[in-house]
Write an enzyme that holds these catalytic residues in place. Sequence first.
Site, short mmCIF file in Angstrom:
data_model
loop_
_atom_site.label_atom_id
_atom_site.label_comp_id
_atom_site.label_asym_id
_atom_site.label_seq_id
_atom_site.Cartn_x
_atom_site.Cartn_y
_atom_site.Cartn_z
N HIS A 98 0.84 -1.21 0.00
CA HIS A 98 0.00 0.00 0.00
C HIS A 98 0.87 1.26 0.00
CE1 HIS A 98 -2.94 -2.66 2.43
NE2 HIS A 98 -3.52 -2.48 1.25
N LYS A 141 -16.13 -8.28 5.11
CA LYS A 141 -14.87 -8.62 5.77
C LYS A 141 -14.92 -8.35 7.27
CE LYS A 141 -11.81 -7.87 1.82
NZ LYS A 141 -10.75 -7.05 1.24
N ARG A 192 -2.19 -6.77 -7.73
CA ARG A 192 -1.04 -7.65 -7.58
C ARG A 192 -1.06 -8.81 -8.55
NH1 ARG A 192 -2.59 -8.42 -1.46
NH2 ARG A 192 -4.51 -8.47 -2.66
N SER A 200 -2.77 -7.94 3.44
CA SER A 200 -3.10 -7.69 4.86
C SER A 200 -3.56 -8.98 5.52
CB SER A 200 -4.20 -6.63 4.95
OG SER A 200 -3.75 -5.42 4.41
O1 PNS Z 1 -8.59 -3.11 0.65
P1 PNS Z 1 -9.89 -3.73 0.21
O2 PNS Z 1 -10.46 -4.61 1.31
O3 PNS Z 1 -9.81 -4.42 -1.10
O4 PNS Z 1 -10.90 -2.50 0.04
C1 PNS Z 1 -12.23 -2.70 -0.33
C2 PNS Z 1 -13.02 -1.38 -0.21
C3 PNS Z 1 -13.02 -0.93 1.25
C4 PNS Z 1 -12.38 -0.32 -1.07
C5 PNS Z 1 -14.46 -1.67 -0.71
O5 PNS Z 1 -15.04 -2.71 0.03
C6 PNS Z 1 -15.34 -0.42 -0.63
O6 PNS Z 1 -15.31 0.40 -1.52
N1 PNS Z 1 -16.12 -0.30 0.49
C7 PNS Z 1 -16.98 0.81 0.75
C8 PNS Z 1 -18.45 0.39 0.63
C9 PNS Z 1 -18.83 0.30 -0.85
O7 PNS Z 1 -18.86 1.28 -1.56
N2 PNS Z 1 -19.14 -0.95 -1.30
C10 PNS Z 1 -19.50 -1.22 -2.67
C11 PNS Z 1 -18.28 -1.44 -3.53
S1 PNS Z 1 -18.73 -1.75 -5.20
#
Ligand code: PNS
Length: 157
Positions: free
Chosen positions: A18, A42, A91, A129
């Site tokens: 990151h 998650k 990745r 992570s």
């Molecule tokens: O690091 P990650 O876990 O891949 O991040 C995922 C994240 C937090 C960017 C994604 O889950 C997100 O955008 N969450 C906010 C809620 C949302 O908008 N969900 C719909 C995504 S299409």
Amino acid sequence: MSKKIVYPGSFDPITFGHIDVIDRLAEKFDEVIVLISSSTQKKYIFSLEERKKLVAKLFKSQKKVFVDSWDGLLVDYLRKKKINILAKGLRNSRDFEYEVTMDHSNKVLFPDIETFYLISRPEYSFISSTLVKEISMLRGDLSKFVPDIVIKELEKK
Ligand code: PNS
């Protein structure tokens, strides 16, 4: 007009992968907003506030990097801030599959959105992570995965 980009993620916890993406974005954009967010799918070991504090600590001397957190839909944050540019790191092909689905969903919710994808550097492509948390629970050496201050916070958990 200053060019701003939002880099969203869970950052549970932030890793060298990151950090590399954030540094690379800061070379190309005037403002990089690292947005600590969550997926309802998650489970997290650090709270939203703890994740935010940790990222802010790491980037306190980087003037182009701002850290924010958001508990709702990503597109609602972008609308509120009047920003339509996102960054994501990739990745491998598994990340790609996951990101395509998210990209399409975000575009349906907010058609003006544009996302830039940065391929991770080879030396960071194995870091996640999820693995960091597992290695931490099994008392492994995390010095090649995360900075010392993250190791210290993991040890408290
Ligand atoms: O690091 P990650 O876990 O891949 O991040 C995922 C994240 C937090 C960017 C994604 O889950 C997100 O955008 N969450 C906010 C809620 C949302 O908008 N969900 C719909 C995504 S299409």
